[in-house]
Design an enzyme around this catalytic site. Structure first.
Site, PDB file in Angstrom:
ATOM      1  N   ASP A 107       0.848  -1.203   0.000  1.00  0.00           N
ATOM      2  CA  ASP A 107       0.000   0.000   0.000  1.00  0.00           C
ATOM      3  C   ASP A 107       0.882   1.250   0.000  1.00  0.00           C
ATOM      4  O   ASP A 107       2.035   1.208   0.455  1.00  0.00           O
ATOM      5  CB  ASP A 107      -0.875   0.037   1.257  1.00  0.00           C
ATOM      6  CG  ASP A 107      -1.855  -1.127   1.306  1.00  0.00           C
ATOM      7  OD1 ASP A 107      -2.161  -1.683   0.242  1.00  0.00           O
ATOM      8  OD2 ASP A 107      -2.293  -1.481   2.428  1.00  0.00           O
TER       9      ASP A 107
HETATM   10  N1  URA Z   1      -1.173  -5.920   3.934  1.00  0.00           N
HETATM   11  C1  URA Z   1      -1.687  -4.665   3.942  1.00  0.00           C
HETATM   12  O1  URA Z   1      -2.724  -4.419   4.524  1.00  0.00           O
HETATM   13  N2  URA Z   1      -1.000  -3.712   3.276  1.00  0.00           N
HETATM   14  C2  URA Z   1       0.163  -3.920   2.637  1.00  0.00           C
HETATM   15  O2  URA Z   1       0.743  -2.986   2.079  1.00  0.00           O
HETATM   16  C3  URA Z   1       0.677  -5.233   2.639  1.00  0.00           C
HETATM   17  C4  URA Z   1      -0.005  -6.212   3.297  1.00  0.00           C
END
Ligand code: URA
Length: 241
Positions: A107
């Site tokens: 993310d």
């Molecule tokens: N899980 C999440 O919620 N975000 C990420 O960036 C990676 C794994």
């Protein structure tokens, strides 16, 4: 010894532009081969262990590129981003030119280890849940992490879009509000949703390890490094047959 190839083709394969542009780089005295100024773009060279210097930048020849990158916050992992700059803007342009892709995305607000490559088979093997490759996330939570929450994560939680539960492969409490959790799948916002499902909230998320490959301590946010055969061996040993 690898089969000799023309310098122009070598430069093209590494992402320095069209073959015509690569030839022009040589004619403009902007290319050195193992420290020596190149004169002829048609010169045939064995690419193995080759060190190029293009427009003043050293560049190791790699038939396929495998790199580790420390993702900083506030960057998106796609080429066409929506709200934040792309992580690819932090990488040398030859990597973008030769089509490197992330092995799974993080993310925009998640930091940490990303593997990036132009080897489609490698990307596929690293991302398929069949290979059971653990990814370790260091999670800073808003509330203290309880034994009950860790137990729930290990036993499996059901997320709203899939009746099949998601499991933590391992959970280790690093401090009252910091949990290291290993997962094998890569569902959308998986860690954040798993933590919400057990009644906590992710304040910060950092990926520190993929398989047996641990983010190098000296790789600062925004920096990248080549993965060498010993690193790739560690990663392939992390896969189930
Ligand atoms: N899980 C999440 O919620 N975000 C990420 O960036 C990676 C794994």
């Amino acid at each position: 010894m690898a089969k000799p190839i023309s310098l122009e083709k070598i430069l093209f394969s590494q992402g320095f532009g069209t073959r015509r542009y690569c030839a022009d780089l040589v004619y403009a005295d902007l290319v050195k081969v193992n420290g020596v100024l190149a004169e002829d773009p048609d010169e045939r060279i064995s690419p193995e262990g080759l060190l190029l210097n293009v427009e003043g930048q050293d560049w190791e020849y790699h038939e396929k590129a495998y790199i580790a990158f420390h993702k900083p916050p506030n960057y998106e992992c796609s080429h066409k981003t929506t709200h934040h700059p792309s992580i690819y803007s932090l990488l040398p342009s030859p990597f973008v030119e030769r089509g490197l892709q992330c092995v799974g995305r993080l993310d925009y607000d998640t930091t940490g280890l990303l593997l990036i490559s132009d080897d489609g088979q490698f990307i596929h093997k690293m991302t398929t849940p069949k290979k059971n490759i653990g990814k370790v996330y260091e999670i800073t939570t808003s509330d203290p992490v309880t034994e009950k929450q860790m137990d729930h994560l290990l036993k499996g939680v059901v997320l709203d879009d899939d009746p099949k539960p998601c499991f933590a492969q391992a959970c280790e409490l690093l401090s009252e509000k910091t949990l290291a959790m290993t997962i094998v799948e890569g569902r959308y916002h998986q860690v954040k949703r798993m933590m919400a499902a057990v009644g906590n909230h992710v304040e910060q998320l950092h990926r520190s390890q993929i398989g047996a490959y641990v983010m190098p301590k000296d790789l600062a946010p925004g920096e990248w490094r080549w993965l060498y055969p010993s690193d790739l061996k560690l990663l392939s040993q992390s896969m189930e047959a």
